[in-house]
Design a protein around this motif. Structure first.
Motif, PDB file in Angstrom:
ATOM      1  N   ARG A 160      43.614  37.526  45.735  1.00 54.85           N
ATOM      2  CA  ARG A 160      42.853  36.577  46.547  1.00 54.85           C
ATOM      3  C   ARG A 160      42.633  37.118  47.954  1.00 54.85           C
ATOM      4  N   TYR A 161      43.629  37.779  48.501  1.00 55.92           N
ATOM      5  CA  TYR A 161      43.525  38.369  49.839  1.00 55.92           C
ATOM      6  C   TYR A 161      42.438  39.439  49.876  1.00 55.92           C
ATOM      7  N   LEU A 162      42.376  40.266  48.851  1.00 57.63           N
ATOM      8  CA  LEU A 162      41.325  41.279  48.764  1.00 57.63           C
ATOM      9  C   LEU A 162      39.944  40.631  48.686  1.00 57.63           C
ATOM     10  N   GLU A 163      39.848  39.595  47.876  1.00 55.90           N
ATOM     11  CA  GLU A 163      38.561  38.901  47.735  1.00 55.90           C
ATOM     12  C   GLU A 163      38.127  38.277  49.060  1.00 55.90           C
ATOM     13  N   LYS A 164      39.069  37.684  49.777  1.00 52.03           N
ATOM     14  CA  LYS A 164      38.778  37.093  51.085  1.00 52.03           C
ATOM     15  C   LYS A 164      38.380  38.161  52.102  1.00 52.03           C
ATOM     16  N   ALA A 208      36.512  42.515  49.423  1.00 55.71           N
ATOM     17  CA  ALA A 208      36.745  43.628  48.498  1.00 55.71           C
ATOM     18  C   ALA A 208      36.917  43.126  47.069  1.00 55.71           C
ATOM     19  N   GLU A 209      36.050  42.227  46.651  1.00 61.73           N
ATOM     20  CA  GLU A 209      36.147  41.659  45.299  1.00 61.73           C
ATOM     21  C   GLU A 209      35.995  42.719  44.206  1.00 61.73           C
ATOM     22  N   PRO A 210      35.071  43.682  44.323  1.00 63.05           N
ATOM     23  CA  PRO A 210      34.977  44.730  43.290  1.00 63.05           C
ATOM     24  C   PRO A 210      36.279  45.539  43.153  1.00 63.05           C
ATOM     25  N   PRO A 266      41.889  53.278  48.350  1.00 60.23           N
ATOM     26  CA  PRO A 266      40.903  52.196  48.519  1.00 60.23           C
ATOM     27  C   PRO A 266      41.515  50.890  49.055  1.00 60.23           C
ATOM     28  N   LEU A 267      42.714  50.524  48.582  1.00 58.56           N
ATOM     29  CA  LEU A 267      43.298  49.245  48.977  1.00 58.56           C
ATOM     30  C   LEU A 267      43.630  49.198  50.476  1.00 58.56           C
ATOM     31  N   PRO A 268      44.339  50.191  51.027  1.00 58.53           N
ATOM     32  CA  PRO A 268      44.599  50.167  52.479  1.00 58.53           C
ATOM     33  C   PRO A 268      43.312  50.140  53.303  1.00 58.53           C
TER      34      PRO A 268
END
Length: 372
Positions: free
Chosen positions: A294-298, A301-303, A355-357
């Motif tokens: 959810r944090y990524l989507e917010k 970074a949904e893909p 990619p995540l950081p």
């Protein structure tokens, strides 16, 4: 005297203005928190504290079972009664699973108190476990808890307990159950104390420290620093799973690849596959329940969130695809599933490393499991 219509208009305007002001106050009170705040709160309460609590509970159960069984041996003649290894092994597996899930939380009290080695001594390519524990089993001199706490970490923790409960050579040596009890009691009691201590620390000072980041907090001056610690712990776990727990046994990190199942984690109990499944269960817990997805989507970074979810599912599927232990498979020369699992873990780790950081705007530190 003012017309009634004029007074009605004035009252209407006043009512409208007061209504807008009240609505503004309500809306300002409902302003959504920054995604970092929500994620950190959930990471502490839905991830860190439950896993610390599970470790404390499982190690307590193991210690109580050891005490119960060893008390039943008191006063019995040598060889008259033996330990119920099956129940002790089952309790050890539960404790080991709890520890495998906890390995990503390598920050906080376990780091400041340098306790990780006391929970598990591994890797052990030189078989130090056997070399250090055998003399203790053959010695007639008893160890006090104080002496044991100062002893080598090799004879402490879950790997040492695994040796006593699973190593096939001990069956042929006919080690005294009473002597086994002496050592198992010291090991399981210490494990229980350390687990309870970690839980207490996280429920108190460290939990508050993590949640109350700010300029006056030396360790966590801002929210991004907290997030970086949490994500770095996940990356460390995934790189250990990929670069050590399977790659070493497959020989894929050496020029002359040679499969060696004795380099697997928990090879004596043939629990290596379950260990990796527990590692991924920990990653899954933070990603889904504790809100990393959810944090990524917010964060827009949904893909990437979807890509990580699919990579996690792929790694889990490979680990479930074979019912045999990795030790059995590698001994028989069947390495396909181990190689596929290792590759899937490596791909997942790669997403957490770069990619995540970048998506979250955080900087990760270098860890010892890094494959570079």
């Amino acid at each position: 005297m003012r017309p009634t219509k004029y007074l009605h208009n004035v009252n209407a305007r006043r009512w409208f203005a007061s209504g807008v002001l009240a609505l503004g106050i309500v809306l300002s009170g409902c302003t959504e928190k920054p995604p970092e705040d929500t994620f950190i709160h959930r990471a502490l309460n839905d991830y860190i504290l439950p896993l610390q609590g599970n470790m404390a509970e499982r190690s307590k159960h193991l210690a109580e079972l050891v005490t119960e069984q060893c008390r039943g041996l008191e006063g019995s003649e040598a060889g008259e009664q033996t330990l119920d290894l099956e129940s002790l092994q089952a309790a050890w597996r539960l404790s080991m699973r709890a520890w495998e899930q906890l390995q990503a939380i390598n920050y906080g009290p376990i780091n400041t108190k340098n306790l990780a080695w006391k929970f598990q001594f591994w890797p052990d390519s030189k078989n130090l476990l056997a070399r250090k524990i055998r003399p203790l089993l053959s010695s007639e001199q008893s160890l006090t808890p104080e002496q044991f706490n100062k002893a080598s970490t090799v004879v402490q923790g879950l790997s040492a307990i695994e040796y006593l409960l699973f190593d096939p050579s001990l069956n042929t040596q006919r080690v005294s159950s009473n002597r086994m009890c002496d050592l198992l009691s010291l090991q399981s009691d210490q494990l229980q104390r350390h687990s309870a201590s970690l839980l207490q620390d996280w429920q108190g000072r460290y939990g508050k420290q993590l949640n109350r980041y700010g300029p006056e907090n030396v360790d966590f001056p801002d929210a991004k620093t907290v997030v970086a610690h949490i994500v770095d712990g996940q990356l460390s776990l995934l790189e250990s799973a990929s670069n050590k727990k399977l790659a070493d046994a497959l020989g894929s990190k050496r020029k002359k690849a040679r499969v060696n199942p004795y380099l697997l984690e928990s090879w004596r109990s043939q629990n290596s596959r379950q260990n990796l499944q527990a590692n991924l269960a920990s990653v899954d817990l933070l990603f889904h329940r504790a809100g990393l997805k959810r944090y990524l989507e917010k964060s827009g970074a949904e893909p990437l969130a979807k890509e990580i979810e699919l990579a996690l599912q792929k790694a889990q599927e490979h680990l479930r695809a074979d019912h045999r232990s990795f030790f059995q498979s590698l001994q028989a020369g069947n390495i396909d599933n181990a190689e596929a699992s290792q590759q899937a873990l490596s791909e997942l780790a790669g997403l957490y490393k770069h990619p995540l950081p970048k998506a979250l705007g955080i900087q990760l530190g270098f860890n010892n499991n890094d494959g570079d």
